[in-house]
Design a protein around this motif. Structure first.
Motif, PDB file in Angstrom:
ATOM      1  N   MET A   1       0.854  -1.206   0.000  1.00 38.78           N
ATOM      2  CA  MET A   1       0.000   0.000   0.000  1.00 38.78           C
ATOM      3  C   MET A   1       0.877   1.239   0.000  1.00 38.78           C
ATOM      4  SD  MET A   1      -3.004   1.013   2.703  1.00 38.78           S
ATOM      5  CE  MET A   1      -3.904   2.553   2.530  1.00 38.78           C
ATOM      6  N   THR A   2       0.575   2.219  -0.848  1.00 41.02           N
ATOM      7  CA  THR A   2       1.361   3.446  -0.943  1.00 41.02           C
ATOM      8  C   THR A   2       1.286   4.233   0.368  1.00 41.02           C
ATOM      9  OG1 THR A   2       0.862   3.563  -3.290  1.00 41.02           O
ATOM     10  CG2 THR A   2       1.735   5.553  -2.259  1.00 41.02           C
ATOM     11  N   PRO A   3       2.428   4.666   0.909  1.00 40.58           N
ATOM     12  CA  PRO A   3       2.437   5.388   2.197  1.00 40.58           C
ATOM     13  C   PRO A   3       2.033   6.854   2.035  1.00 40.58           C
ATOM     14  CG  PRO A   3       4.683   5.201   1.372  1.00 40.58           C
ATOM     15  CD  PRO A   3       3.803   4.461   0.388  1.00 40.58           C
ATOM     16  N   TRP A   4       0.764   7.108   1.709  1.00 42.42           N
ATOM     17  CA  TRP A   4       0.301   8.485   1.597  1.00 42.42           C
ATOM     18  C   TRP A   4       0.286   9.129   2.977  1.00 42.42           C
ATOM     19  CZ3 TRP A   4       0.461   9.929  -3.183  1.00 42.42           C
ATOM     20  CH2 TRP A   4       0.118   9.049  -4.216  1.00 42.42           C
ATOM     21  N   PRO A   5       0.580  10.409   3.079  1.00 36.05           N
ATOM     22  CA  PRO A   5       0.565  11.074   4.389  1.00 36.05           C
ATOM     23  C   PRO A   5      -0.835  11.083   4.988  1.00 36.05           C
ATOM     24  CG  PRO A   5       0.717  12.691   2.625  1.00 36.05           C
ATOM     25  CD  PRO A   5       0.892  11.351   1.985  1.00 36.05           C
ATOM     26  N   GLN A   6      -0.892  11.118   6.314  1.00 33.77           N
ATOM     27  CA  GLN A   6      -2.179  11.144   7.005  1.00 33.77           C
ATOM     28  C   GLN A   6      -2.865  12.491   6.825  1.00 33.77           C
ATOM     29  OE1 GLN A   6      -3.938   8.928   8.993  1.00 33.77           O
ATOM     30  NE2 GLN A   6      -2.540   7.251   8.468  1.00 33.77           N
ATOM     31  N   LEU A   7      -4.182  12.438   6.710  1.00 31.24           N
ATOM     32  CA  LEU A   7      -4.979  13.657   6.658  1.00 31.24           C
ATOM     33  C   LEU A   7      -5.032  14.244   8.062  1.00 31.24           C
ATOM     34  CD1 LEU A   7      -6.923  15.496   4.999  1.00 31.24           C
ATOM     35  CD2 LEU A   7      -8.771  14.061   5.867  1.00 31.24           C
ATOM     36  N   THR A   8      -4.576  15.455   8.216  1.00 30.22           N
ATOM     37  CA  THR A   8      -4.582  16.113   9.520  1.00 30.22           C
ATOM     38  C   THR A   8      -5.198  17.497   9.386  1.00 30.22           C
ATOM     39  OG1 THR A   8      -2.359  17.029   9.134  1.00 30.22           O
ATOM     40  CG2 THR A   8      -2.501  14.911  10.294  1.00 30.22           C
ATOM     41  N   GLY A   9      -5.703  17.997  10.482  1.00 31.84           N
ATOM     42  CA  GLY A   9      -6.238  19.349  10.492  1.00 31.84           C
ATOM     43  C   GLY A   9      -7.588  19.487   9.837  1.00 31.84           C
ATOM     44  N   TRP A  10      -8.260  18.343   9.548  1.00 31.34           N
ATOM     45  CA  TRP A  10      -9.569  18.459   8.913  1.00 31.34           C
ATOM     46  C   TRP A  10     -10.604  18.915   9.931  1.00 31.34           C
ATOM     47  CZ3 TRP A  10     -11.187  18.839   4.178  1.00 31.34           C
ATOM     48  CH2 TRP A  10     -12.552  18.775   3.931  1.00 31.34           C
ATOM     49  N   PRO A  11     -11.445  19.871   9.598  1.00 30.30           N
ATOM     50  CA  PRO A  11     -12.446  20.362  10.555  1.00 30.30           C
ATOM     51  C   PRO A  11     -13.492  19.293  10.870  1.00 30.30           C
ATOM     52  CG  PRO A  11     -12.858  21.274   8.390  1.00 30.30           C
ATOM     53  CD  PRO A  11     -11.547  20.556   8.302  1.00 30.30           C
ATOM     54  N   GLU A  12     -13.563  18.892  12.123  1.00 29.68           N
ATOM     55  CA  GLU A  12     -14.534  17.883  12.528  1.00 29.68           C
ATOM     56  C   GLU A  12     -15.745  18.511  13.200  1.00 29.68           C
ATOM     57  OE1 GLU A  12     -12.675  14.730  14.757  1.00 29.68           O
ATOM     58  OE2 GLU A  12     -10.757  15.170  13.823  1.00 29.68           O
ATOM     59  N   GLY A  13     -15.664  19.779  13.556  1.00 24.26           N
ATOM     60  CA  GLY A  13     -16.774  20.430  14.217  1.00 24.26           C
ATOM     61  C   GLY A  13     -17.452  21.415  13.309  1.00 24.26           C
ATOM     62  N   SER A  14     -17.155  22.696  13.485  1.00 28.48           N
ATOM     63  CA  SER A  14     -17.795  23.728  12.675  1.00 28.48           C
ATOM     64  C   SER A  14     -17.362  23.591  11.219  1.00 28.48           C
ATOM     65  CB  SER A  14     -17.423  25.109  13.200  1.00 28.48           C
ATOM     66  OG  SER A  14     -16.019  25.293  13.175  1.00 28.48           O
ATOM     67  N   PRO A  15     -18.305  23.757  10.278  1.00 24.23           N
ATOM     68  CA  PRO A  15     -17.981  23.585   8.855  1.00 24.23           C
ATOM     69  C   PRO A  15     -17.141  24.730   8.313  1.00 24.23           C
ATOM     70  CG  PRO A  15     -20.234  24.356   9.108  1.00 24.23           C
ATOM     71  CD  PRO A  15     -19.719  24.085  10.484  1.00 24.23           C
ATOM     72  N   VAL A  16     -16.350  24.425   7.305  1.00 27.03           N
ATOM     73  CA  VAL A  16     -15.610  25.443   6.568  1.00 27.03           C
ATOM     74  C   VAL A  16     -16.306  25.594   5.227  1.00 27.03           C
ATOM     75  CG1 VAL A  16     -13.419  26.034   5.480  1.00 27.03           C
ATOM     76  CG2 VAL A  16     -13.436  24.874   7.696  1.00 27.03           C
ATOM     77  N   PRO A  17     -16.858  26.781   4.915  1.00 29.26           N
ATOM     78  CA  PRO A  17     -17.645  26.946   3.687  1.00 29.26           C
ATOM     79  C   PRO A  17     -16.881  26.505   2.438  1.00 29.26           C
ATOM     80  CG  PRO A  17     -17.867  28.868   5.089  1.00 29.26           C
ATOM     81  CD  PRO A  17     -16.791  28.016   5.703  1.00 29.26           C
ATOM     82  N   GLY A  18     -17.562  25.708   1.606  1.00 30.60           N
ATOM     83  CA  GLY A  18     -16.983  25.291   0.334  1.00 30.60           C
ATOM     84  C   GLY A  18     -15.873  24.266   0.443  1.00 30.60           C
ATOM     85  N   ARG A  19     -15.710  23.645   1.607  1.00 30.21           N
ATOM     86  CA  ARG A  19     -14.658  22.646   1.779  1.00 30.21           C
ATOM     87  C   ARG A  19     -15.307  21.293   2.057  1.00 30.21           C
ATOM     88  NH1 ARG A  19      -9.277  22.292   1.938  1.00 30.21           N
ATOM     89  NH2 ARG A  19      -8.179  21.076   3.521  1.00 30.21           N
ATOM     90  N   HIS A  20     -15.291  20.446   1.057  1.00 26.98           N
ATOM     91  CA  HIS A  20     -15.899  19.127   1.157  1.00 26.98           C
ATOM     92  C   HIS A  20     -14.788  18.076   1.156  1.00 26.98           C
ATOM     93  CE1 HIS A  20     -19.511  21.374   0.187  1.00 26.98           C
ATOM     94  NE2 HIS A  20     -18.943  21.782  -0.941  1.00 26.98           N
TER      95      HIS A  20
END
Length: 355
Positions: A1-20
């Protein structure tokens, strides 16, 4: 499996407009996402291609996600590895292991609730539906998730997980018109009960045309504006002769159909017609420069309204599963006879060998 970097800093609470966030299962390569983007967006291109270490000296080095531009102001970045804990907190299925953050301008307008909500967009956005570039990107994300077995976590916090089987209709695009019997034979190789679905001229109609002259002459309003009864009779005779000739020599049909009755599972139809609105990926090809024929293989369920339900009944899903194999098999047989390409309802090409 390719060692892609981990997703970090994704907003889990309040939404960020236009960021899906597009979440995909294991085994989906970046070039698959690229092909689906090119299939929908004419300006799609890698601004920074994803990079996978390939030399011995780079062994153990981490891969670098890419940036794929979709439109003038929208991009999708990835892939990133998404650990199960994060995916669970986002409310998605644990088997989705790669993530692609999507940035697009937030463009919403008040939209009345009409029809069903098969894709869940009304559930996710309510009366303020995405339009223009955001609308195009959201619909593409839904189609990609459906095609690849993924999901979308919208900026409203709602997760959309479209069913892969919910859009089973297929279209064969070809530069060849064939006789209706050719398509009927292709359908009967899969479903022997297939029947031609074309109007026929009844003997009664032929008899009516043959005797129209005498009837028209006897009508008091026949040949209004012409006083001479012999002239009226001559004009009617010419009209009748033309009608009779047209019945015996009908113009070339602009389309034809085949119908397959599936009983409790509804029906499958095959419609052949000239097509001008081609999937973007077929534009510019030599064989699409002239007339292109679309052979549409479509499922008609017993309850049409269930087609637009995000979560249809079990009876509908069972019927859909059985009908899907008929649709795929007939599309494969038609393509074998007429050539060309097969596309799904989203305009993405399908390999006939996989049908």
């Amino acid at each position: 499996m390719t060692p892609w970097p981990q997703l970090t800093g994704w907003p889990e609470g309040s939404p960020v407009p236009g960021r899906h966030l597009l979440l995909l299962p294991d085994g989906v390569a970046p070039d698959e996402v690229e092909v689906l983007a090119i299939s929908r967006f004419s300006a799609a291109r890698w601004e920074r291609p994803p990079r996978v270490p390939s030399t011995r000296r780079e062994t153990g080095a981490q891969a670098t996600p890419g940036v794929l531009r979709l439109g003038r102001l929208s991009t999708v970045t990835g892939p990133f590895a998404a650990n199960p804990a994060l995916v669970s907190r986002l409310g998605a299925s644990a088997d989705l292991v790669t993530a692609w953050p999507v940035d697009v301008p937030r463009e919403r307008v008040d939209t009345p609730a009409l029809g069903g909500d098969r894709d869940g967009l009304r559930r996710a956005f309510g009366g303020q539906q995405p339009v223009r570039e955001e609308g195009r990107v959201l619909r593409w994300l839904v189609d990609v998730a459906r095609r690849l077995g993924g999901a979308i976590r919208t900026d409203t916090g709602v997760v959309l997980a479209p069913e892969m089987d919910a859009a089973l209709d297929l279209t064969v695009f070809s530069d060849r018109w064939v006789e209706p019997d050719t398509v009927l034979a292709a359908a009967r190789r899969i479903a022997p009960q297939a029947q031609a679905d074309t109007p026929e001229v009844s003997p009664e109609r032929l008899g009516t045309v043959a005797h129209t002259g005498r009837v028209l002459v006897e009508r008091p309003d026949g040949g209004i504006g012409i006083d001479d009864p012999d002239e009226r009779r001559r004009l009617h005779a010419e009209a009748d002769a033309f009608d009779a000739w047209m019945v015996q020599n009908p113009p070339v049909a602009e389309g034809f159909g085949v119908l397959i009755d599936l009983g409790a599972d509804g029906a499958v139809s095959v419609r052949a017609e000239s097509e001008g609105d081609l999937p973007l990926v077929l534009h510019g090809l030599s064989w699409t420069a002239g007339e292109v024929v679309a052979y549409r293989v479509t499922w008609e369920p017993p309850e049409l309204e269930e087609l637009e339900a995000e979560h249809p009944s079990l009876v509908h899903r069972v019927a859909r599963g059985r009908a899907a194999q008929v649709v795929r098999s007939i599309a494969r047989e038609v393509q074998a006879d007429v050539g060309g390409e097969v596309a799904d309802m989203a305009g993405f090409l399908v390999d006939p060998a996989e049908l």
